[in-house]
Design an enzyme around this catalytic site. Structure first.
Site, PDB file in Angstrom:
ATOM      1  N   GLU A   1       1.531  -0.041  -4.851  1.00  0.00           N
ATOM      2  CA  GLU A   1       0.626   1.067  -5.132  1.00  0.00           C
ATOM      3  C   GLU A   1       1.406   2.351  -4.913  1.00  0.00           C
ATOM      4  OE1 GLU A   1      -3.290   3.490  -3.563  1.00  0.00           O
ATOM      5  OE2 GLU A   1      -1.969   2.409  -2.211  1.00  0.00           O
TER       6      GLU A   1
ATOM      7  N   ASP B   1       0.819  -1.205   0.000  1.00  0.00           N
ATOM      8  CA  ASP B   1       0.000   0.000   0.000  1.00  0.00           C
ATOM      9  C   ASP B   1       0.857   1.261   0.000  1.00  0.00           C
ATOM     10  OD1 ASP B   1      -2.663   1.377   0.464  1.00  0.00           O
ATOM     11  OD2 ASP B   1      -1.584   2.011   2.265  1.00  0.00           O
TER      12      ASP B   1
END
Length: 614
Positions: free
Chosen positions: A296, A259
């Site tokens: 990401e 993330d």
């Protein structure tokens, strides 16, 4: 150094914790006659003790300097929540049935992202297993699970986790995740887990009591940055690298989605992400199995996925937000917030060709140049989507595309993703147009923290100028409203959309030109005036080629198919305008004739198949 409570088959458990600033660390076994057991100090601030005849399931905490009692930062289970004691887990007592499993290469993956709490009425990992056969039959071969690390309360997106090694108790805990992974592997499906290393949640985060896990050198949207390059950072990096290896080994996961890596600020000569990629690469070579790392990032920095010999970090793939923004704006017409940088056909054309739209170009939204070139990066290094948890959940009302566009546009959105030369991802329920919102929800117990979350959501939406009242993240009804309605798969247009999605996946998997992910064997041209795109994909070994025509125009148009030039014979494989797919009827010929214009129905997609000429 292996950290946490590591239980052996002989009943021996080794406890290891990093607490460099402490003069004394003791272990408390709850329910034991001996209240506190001292740990032995070792190099670099580690503390360690090995105990015999410990039973799995035993609860324990650490006492620091005789004053502060805390759960284990590397706890494998928190059955009583983030403030309760840690629990010893015997990872050797699970009967895995996946000895022959070797994983799936990224180029073959068709990803399906879901949230464990809202994907089923039960909200558990075990409850996902009965749905696996339906997903596999649809063509999904890789699950991407939103974060499962222990978070406060019973409901959360997962990005407020504070125990990176512990599976959320309300999801079923450690054995539930293992059963799900085992069931997936038995069906030939891979499992990727979303993990959060850029911050820990605010409630139950006791890392500061143990050591300098955070640094004041940098700031992130969540406060202090994780300490990846300051004093003591070697041990902080070890904590997270051990976490990666733990997920891959103890839970047999096939990879991790990292993330928001742009918030992993690291100025060291050997960046943390590079070290992580090297470690996982070595683990894969040692085990003979495929393990992937997908990042990401909002930086549009191709160095993340460039090989190390080319100066990159060597990660396997990354999410491509530019693709989403390009597609979303063409479908919805939205131009506020970061969507201000998109909205033209040429944006989607560029993304289909290269991945990034902004490769050093000026960004109106950012008021500066943004990104670098991804032209040399392989097509199978980009994950693309029309919807995901962020892009849906970070809307004021959490609307999916099913609530923003019409049925023809829904078909078009899924087609662009599945026919692209990249790794496709579907968000739970997208395949049948689930109407339920995906809202932001938490279950914090601190009133001040709850207020901060509410205020933060209000501020976050300011630049988008959306109308309406932000649903209360703490209200349980906000969570319940976000549960998908799986039963709709068999009803009306939902069933039609599901069958359409299945057909697209079948084409992608069986036609070499579509299953071969390549930028080199791709030609894309868009026409701004007509709002249409023509994409030709080829696979030279078999002579396979396809012509995909995407019409984003809200009106029927007469379109000259000129470039890429469709030399030879082309046979129609799919037309979203046909009545069988809920359309108003197609006007396209079964075979294309070179040079002749065609009549495209509004918001439609058509796929033709041809053969390369000798």
């Amino acid at each position: 150094m292996q950290i946490g409570a590591n239980y052996g088959a002989d009943g021996r458990c080794v406890f290891a914790v990093w607490a460099p600033g402490r003069k004394r660390v003791e272990l408390k076994l709850h329910g034991s006659e001996e209240a506190f057991i001292p740990l032995r100090g070792e190099d670099r601030g580690y503390w360690r003790v090995a105990l015999e005849n410990i039973l799995p399931g035993a609860l324990y905490t650490y006492r620091l300097d005789g004053r502060v009692e805390r759960p284990d930062p590397a706890s494998h289970s928190q059955p009583q929540g983030v403030h309760g004691p840690s629990q010893i887990v015997d990872h050797g007592d699970f009967s895995w049935q996946d000895d022959d499993w070797r994983g799936i290469e990224p180029s073959r993956m068709i990803l399906y992202e879901f949230h464990p709490g809202t994907f089923t009425p039960e909200g558990s990992l075990d409850a996902v297993i009965p749905r696996l056969d339906a997903l596999r039959e649809m063509g999904i071969n890789t699950l991407e699970i939103m974060p499962v690390s222990q978070f406060p309360g019973d409901r959360n997106w997962g990005y407020d986790g504070v125990y990176p090694f512990a599976v959320q108790s309300s999801y079923g805990g450690p054995r539930s995740l293992k059963r799900l992974v085992n069931a997936c592997h038995e069906r030939g499906m891979a499992v990727i887990l979303d993990v959060v290393y850029n911050h820990l949640g605010p409630e139950g985060n006791y890392l500061r009591d143990f050591g300098p896990y955070f640094t004041d050198k940098y700031k992130t949207p969540w406060g202090q940055a994780i300490n990846l390059d300051d004093a003591y950072s070697d041990e902080v990096r070890n904590f997270f690298i051990q976490n990666v290896l733990f997920w891959l080994s103890a839970y047999h996961l096939d990879g991790l989605r990292l993330d928001a890596v742009h918030a992993l600020v690291d100025m060291s000569a050997r960046p943390f992400l590079q070290e992580l990629a090297e470690t996982v690469g070595e683990y894969s070579r040692r085990t003979g199995k495929t393990h992937v790392l997908i990042a990401e990032s909002d930086l549009n920095d191709a160095r993340l996925i460039a090989p190390r010999e080319a100066g990159g970090h060597g990660l396997d793939a990354q999410w491509c937000d530019d693709f989403h923004h390009s597609l979303h704006t063409l479908l919805t017409g939205e131009t506020t917030g970061y969507y201000a940088d998109f909205g033209r056909v040429r944006h989607l054309v560029r993304s289909l060709r290269d991945g990034f739209v902004y490769s050093g170009d000026y960004s109106t939204f950012r008021k500066r140049r943004h990104g670098n070139s991804a032209g040399e990066r392989r097509a199978d290094q980009f994950v693309v989507f029309a919807q995901n948890h962020d892009q849906v959940g970070n809307r004021l009302l959490g609307e999916r595309l099913s609530q923003l566009v019409d049925f023809e546009s829904l078909k078009l959105s899924i087609a662009v993703v599945l026919l692209s030369p990249f790794i496709p991802l579907l968000f739970m329920g997208e395949e049948y147009g689930d109407p339920a919102p995906f809202l932001y929800f938490v279950d914090h117990s601190d009133p001040d923290l709850v207020k901060a979350v509410r205020d933060g959501r209000e501020e976050e939406f300011a630049s988008f100028h959306w109308k309406g009242t932000v649903p209360d993240p703490v209200d349980r009804d906000t969570f319940l409203r976000s549960k998908v309605r799986w039963e709709l798969r068999e009803q009306g247009r939902h069933k039609t959309l599901l069958e359409f999605t299945k057909r697209l996946i079948t084409l992608r998997r069986t036609i070499p030109a579509l299953s071969h992910l390549s930028k080199e064997h791709l030609r894309v041209q868009g026409r701004e005036e007509e709002k249409a795109i023509v994409m030709e994909r080829r696979e030279n070994t078999t002579g396979s080629r396809t012509l995909c025509i995407f019409n984003f125009n809200p009106r029927d148009i007469c379109f000259p198919i000129g470039a890429p030039a469709p030399e030879g014979a082309w046979k129609k494989l799919l037309d979203s305008s046909e009545e069988r797919w809920g359309g108003g009827g197609s006007r396209l010929p079964e075979e294309l004739v070179s040079g002749r214009p065609v009549e495209l129905m509004r918001r439609s997609v058509t796929v033709y198949m041809g053969e390369l000429q000798p």
